[in-house]
Scaffold this active site. Sequence first.
Site, mmCIF file in Angstrom:
data_model
loop_
_atom_site.group_PDB
_atom_site.id
_atom_site.type_symbol
_atom_site.label_atom_id
_atom_site.label_comp_id
_atom_site.label_asym_id
_atom_site.label_seq_id
_atom_site.Cartn_x
_atom_site.Cartn_y
_atom_site.Cartn_z
ATOM 1 N N HIS A 48 -6.070 5.309 -6.380
ATOM 2 C CA HIS A 48 -5.034 6.277 -6.004
ATOM 3 C C HIS A 48 -4.605 7.052 -7.238
ATOM 4 O O HIS A 48 -4.358 6.476 -8.298
ATOM 5 C CB HIS A 48 -3.815 5.575 -5.409
ATOM 6 N N ASP A 108 6.779 4.838 6.075
ATOM 7 C CA ASP A 108 6.744 5.688 4.884
ATOM 8 C C ASP A 108 6.828 7.153 5.255
ATOM 9 O O ASP A 108 7.555 7.924 4.629
ATOM 10 C CB ASP A 108 5.472 5.417 4.077
ATOM 11 N N ARG A 121 13.771 11.609 2.815
ATOM 12 C CA ARG A 121 14.037 11.733 1.381
ATOM 13 C C ARG A 121 13.905 13.184 0.925
ATOM 14 O O ARG A 121 14.658 13.665 0.077
ATOM 15 C CB ARG A 121 13.071 10.854 0.581
ATOM 16 N N SER A 127 6.619 3.815 -1.600
ATOM 17 C CA SER A 127 5.911 4.779 -0.762
ATOM 18 C C SER A 127 4.410 4.731 -1.029
ATOM 19 O O SER A 127 3.595 4.628 -0.105
ATOM 20 C CB SER A 127 6.449 6.197 -1.027
ATOM 21 N N LYS A 135 1.137 2.201 1.462
ATOM 22 C CA LYS A 135 -0.127 2.688 2.035
ATOM 23 C C LYS A 135 -1.313 1.953 1.432
ATOM 24 O O LYS A 135 -2.293 1.677 2.117
ATOM 25 C CB LYS A 135 -0.241 4.195 1.824
#
Length: 434
Positions: A84, A163, A170, A185, A189
Amino acid sequence: MTAHNIPDLIRKKRDGQTHTRAELEQLVLGYTRGEVPDYQMSAWLMAVFLRGMAEQETADLTMVMAESGDLMNLGTLERTVDKHSTGGVGDKTSLILTPMLAALGLTVAKMSGRGLAHTGGTIDKLESIPGWSPELEEEPFLRQAREIGLALVGQSKDLAPADGKLYALRDVTATVDCLPLIASSIMSKKLASGAHTVVLDVKVGAGAFMRTLDDGRGLARAMVDIGTRAGRQVRAVLTDMDTPLGHMAGNSLEVQEALDTLRGQGPHDLTELCVALAVEALAAHGEDEAQAEARARQTLQDGSALERFRAFVAAQGGDASYVDDPAKFDVAPGRADVTAPTAGFVARVDALGVGRAVLALGGGRERKGEAIDHGVGVELLKKPGEAVAAGEAVLRIYHRDGRGLDTAQQLLSAGLEISEAAPEAEPLILDRVN
């Protein structure tokens, strides 16, 4: 928990106390089901923003979010790894790293997102290849991962739905920029996606969400801690995003550059980052780092990573001839250059400005679901540290019929700095956390 108990939980966090896992389940799952209204969740998010969360509390929040929807079961796959990036400009590393990892004997079965604002998305880049589809049912997805070592699909709406709902709230309550909420967050995932090993590329600088190295380290440590508490192997590399990665920004252009890199002919910074991230993945599986580096570089020299990428594209319906002939990609025909106002050295090419220029040209989206032009983009003809003559082209804009051209030129000109002396070279890899 009934609605009249929710103010007690808001008050508890407002006063700086720590939630139990059960309390977080009542809050987050209640909100996901529509039982807790926006106004109460907004108050709680602001309390978290102001008061923060303890490490175990953050990990509990992350697991609650991960378990709010489907959990991918990769138990039938061996040596699973996910990667990621926290988002950058010209960041096409997933296109290169994932087939490298597959060629190295690891299994990448991951979900990726689309781009939003100035950061590009892996799915958008891959959709530059005609026919390629991010849609795969579970069984073909697992079978492809097992056979090729690489399967990549779009993010499911049922993956960590808490999320998605929390992030939307948010975004409109000024609570995005909060470390435990950012870390939970991202990691919710990753945990829901099922991979045993997760390699994180935490971007730091002008074109990144985390502007300072201290902020980047804080986020990296929080995410590694969450993963460790969840029983996963998580490693983070902090990398510079003051300047775009590689030379290309824009979907088709980035895929072409990724293919150059898979042939061993890519830009130095992009190649080095992909090798470094591959080393982290192999080291997490117990491999010696020097041996891991040699093996990672070999995949770019012997064609094995390119072969995996070709097989992956074909398996998901893409026209694999584009892998062998990158000139076939649709690239916008219009050209315009941004030139150096004086002779000297390129001191700065603002990554955020480049990302916003691509957005103005139509290569990105302001809102989810918007169509994009895969063929537009920006090329860095010169990188920081390189000498330029007065009037020499530093940046090249690829545009279609002039759309957004004036805005792109203004953004790029404003973000270009030329100095009399060569600037000191900045490292690409700033730190590691594991």
